[in-house]
Scaffold this motif. Sequence first.
Motif, mmCIF file in Angstrom:
data_model
loop_
_atom_site.group_PDB
_atom_site.id
_atom_site.type_symbol
_atom_site.label_atom_id
_atom_site.label_comp_id
_atom_site.label_asym_id
_atom_site.label_seq_id
_atom_site.Cartn_x
_atom_site.Cartn_y
_atom_site.Cartn_z
ATOM 1 N N PHE A 27 0.660 -1.246 0.032
ATOM 2 C CA PHE A 27 0.257 -0.060 -0.045
ATOM 3 C C PHE A 27 0.759 1.131 -0.063
ATOM 4 N N ILE A 28 1.754 1.245 0.701
ATOM 5 C CA ILE A 28 2.655 2.367 0.940
ATOM 6 C C ILE A 28 3.643 2.683 -0.358
ATOM 7 N N ASP A 29 4.189 1.482 -1.084
ATOM 8 C CA ASP A 29 4.747 1.662 -2.201
ATOM 9 C C ASP A 29 3.973 2.098 -3.445
ATOM 10 N N LYS A 30 2.603 1.693 -3.461
ATOM 11 C CA LYS A 30 1.601 2.261 -4.421
ATOM 12 C C LYS A 30 1.471 3.677 -4.151
ATOM 13 N N SER A 31 1.407 4.023 -3.044
ATOM 14 C CA SER A 31 0.949 5.450 -2.824
ATOM 15 C C SER A 31 1.884 6.300 -2.981
ATOM 16 N N PHE A 32 3.229 5.739 -2.869
ATOM 17 C CA PHE A 32 4.409 6.801 -3.570
ATOM 18 C C PHE A 32 4.353 6.834 -4.946
ATOM 19 N N GLU A 33 4.029 5.720 -5.645
ATOM 20 C CA GLU A 33 3.758 5.812 -7.062
ATOM 21 C C GLU A 33 2.992 6.838 -7.687
ATOM 22 N N HIS A 34 1.737 6.649 -6.737
ATOM 23 C CA HIS A 34 0.610 7.639 -7.182
ATOM 24 C C HIS A 34 1.037 9.113 -6.897
ATOM 25 N N TYR A 35 1.870 9.344 -5.701
ATOM 26 C CA TYR A 35 2.237 10.557 -5.425
ATOM 27 C C TYR A 35 3.137 11.196 -6.516
ATOM 28 N N HIS A 36 4.214 10.456 -7.160
ATOM 29 C CA HIS A 36 4.865 11.028 -8.143
ATOM 30 C C HIS A 36 4.400 11.207 -9.435
ATOM 31 N N THR A 37 3.332 10.534 -9.683
ATOM 32 C CA THR A 37 2.476 10.685 -10.778
ATOM 33 C C THR A 37 1.812 12.081 -10.893
ATOM 34 N N MET A 38 1.146 12.109 -9.324
ATOM 35 C CA MET A 38 0.370 13.399 -9.329
ATOM 36 C C MET A 38 1.196 14.453 -9.488
ATOM 37 N N VAL A 39 2.362 14.429 -8.609
ATOM 38 C CA VAL A 39 3.283 15.522 -8.827
ATOM 39 C C VAL A 39 3.809 16.011 -10.003
ATOM 40 N N ASP A 40 3.975 14.828 -10.894
ATOM 41 C CA ASP A 40 4.327 15.161 -12.323
ATOM 42 C C ASP A 40 3.385 16.028 -13.248
ATOM 43 N N THR A 41 2.010 15.547 -12.868
ATOM 44 C CA THR A 41 1.171 16.373 -13.588
ATOM 45 C C THR A 41 0.845 17.618 -13.146
ATOM 46 N N LEU A 42 0.968 17.984 -11.767
ATOM 47 C CA LEU A 42 0.724 19.358 -11.248
ATOM 48 C C LEU A 42 1.996 20.124 -10.939
ATOM 49 N N SER A 43 3.036 19.775 -11.839
ATOM 50 C CA SER A 43 4.339 20.580 -11.907
ATOM 51 C C SER A 43 5.005 20.170 -13.006
ATOM 52 N N PHE A 44 6.130 20.714 -13.303
ATOM 53 C CA PHE A 44 6.969 20.586 -14.151
ATOM 54 C C PHE A 44 8.421 20.502 -13.810
ATOM 55 N N PRO A 45 9.362 19.920 -14.495
ATOM 56 C CA PRO A 45 10.827 19.876 -14.492
ATOM 57 C C PRO A 45 11.456 21.258 -14.012
ATOM 58 N N LEU A 46 12.493 21.305 -13.211
ATOM 59 C CA LEU A 46 12.851 22.746 -13.240
ATOM 60 C C LEU A 46 14.254 22.367 -12.407
ATOM 61 N N GLU A 47 15.399 23.094 -13.047
ATOM 62 C CA GLU A 47 16.706 23.008 -12.587
ATOM 63 C C GLU A 47 17.224 24.233 -12.217
ATOM 64 N N VAL A 48 18.059 24.447 -11.108
ATOM 65 C CA VAL A 48 18.413 25.617 -10.778
ATOM 66 C C VAL A 48 19.794 25.758 -10.703
ATOM 67 N N LYS A 49 20.896 26.761 -11.100
ATOM 68 C CA LYS A 49 22.221 26.783 -10.841
ATOM 69 C C LYS A 49 22.644 28.001 -10.659
ATOM 70 N N GLU A 50 23.630 27.867 -9.898
ATOM 71 C CA GLU A 50 24.230 29.323 -9.529
ATOM 72 C C GLU A 50 25.535 29.462 -10.065
ATOM 73 N N THR A 51 25.876 30.683 -10.462
ATOM 74 C CA THR A 51 27.015 31.069 -10.721
ATOM 75 C C THR A 51 27.580 32.252 -10.064
ATOM 76 N N LYS A 52 28.823 32.875 -10.227
ATOM 77 C CA LYS A 52 29.397 33.890 -9.500
ATOM 78 C C LYS A 52 28.576 35.191 -9.368
ATOM 79 N N ASP A 53 27.717 35.568 -10.475
ATOM 80 C CA ASP A 53 27.112 36.511 -10.810
ATOM 81 C C ASP A 53 25.683 36.531 -10.741
ATOM 82 N N GLU A 54 24.895 35.294 -10.751
ATOM 83 C CA GLU A 54 23.599 35.056 -11.045
ATOM 84 C C GLU A 54 23.158 33.627 -10.628
ATOM 85 N N TYR A 55 21.549 33.739 -10.523
ATOM 86 C CA TYR A 55 21.128 32.231 -10.466
ATOM 87 C C TYR A 55 20.312 32.208 -11.656
#
Length: 153
Positions: A27-55
């Motif tokens: 049950f817990i394993d299935k819940s996490f699978e559904h959670y990740h599926t739900m997060v993927d549909t409610l969000s989008f991939p995002l990557e953040v990087k930092e340099t000396k002068d900017e984000y």
Amino acid sequence: MSENDGPILPFLNEKSLGTWVKSLEQFIDKSFEHYHTMVDTLSFPLEVKETKDEYLAYANLESYDQNQIQIEVLDRALKIIAYASETNRFTNDSTNISQYKQANKRVERLVPLPFSVKQEDVRATFGNGVLKIRVHKRKPSANLIEIQPETEE
């Protein structure tokens, strides 16, 4: 009746307890699978990087057009919001009756920053389905108050 016997002992033994624990784990394993599926549909991939002068933030919004994307500047964060509206028409060929279905979708992500940000420090571009946001880092500045000598009145 011994002191280890209780009202549920006939219903709960090692075999049934093992089965119950295994069911709980599944049950817990299935819940996490559904959670990740739900997060993927409610969000989008995002990557953040930092340099000396900017984000730099890279958001994958390939299923959106530039006019469907907003960026809000908050005190110490950026909020990326994407809206989409889709209308489908289904027609029954035998009855010639059409049915319309409309779906609205809103996804958002928050990009926390370790400093206060102002709108003039943020630049954004969009191309090939990728939103690229550049946030210029401000040098900390001290707001010193000039101290005046006290005058006697």
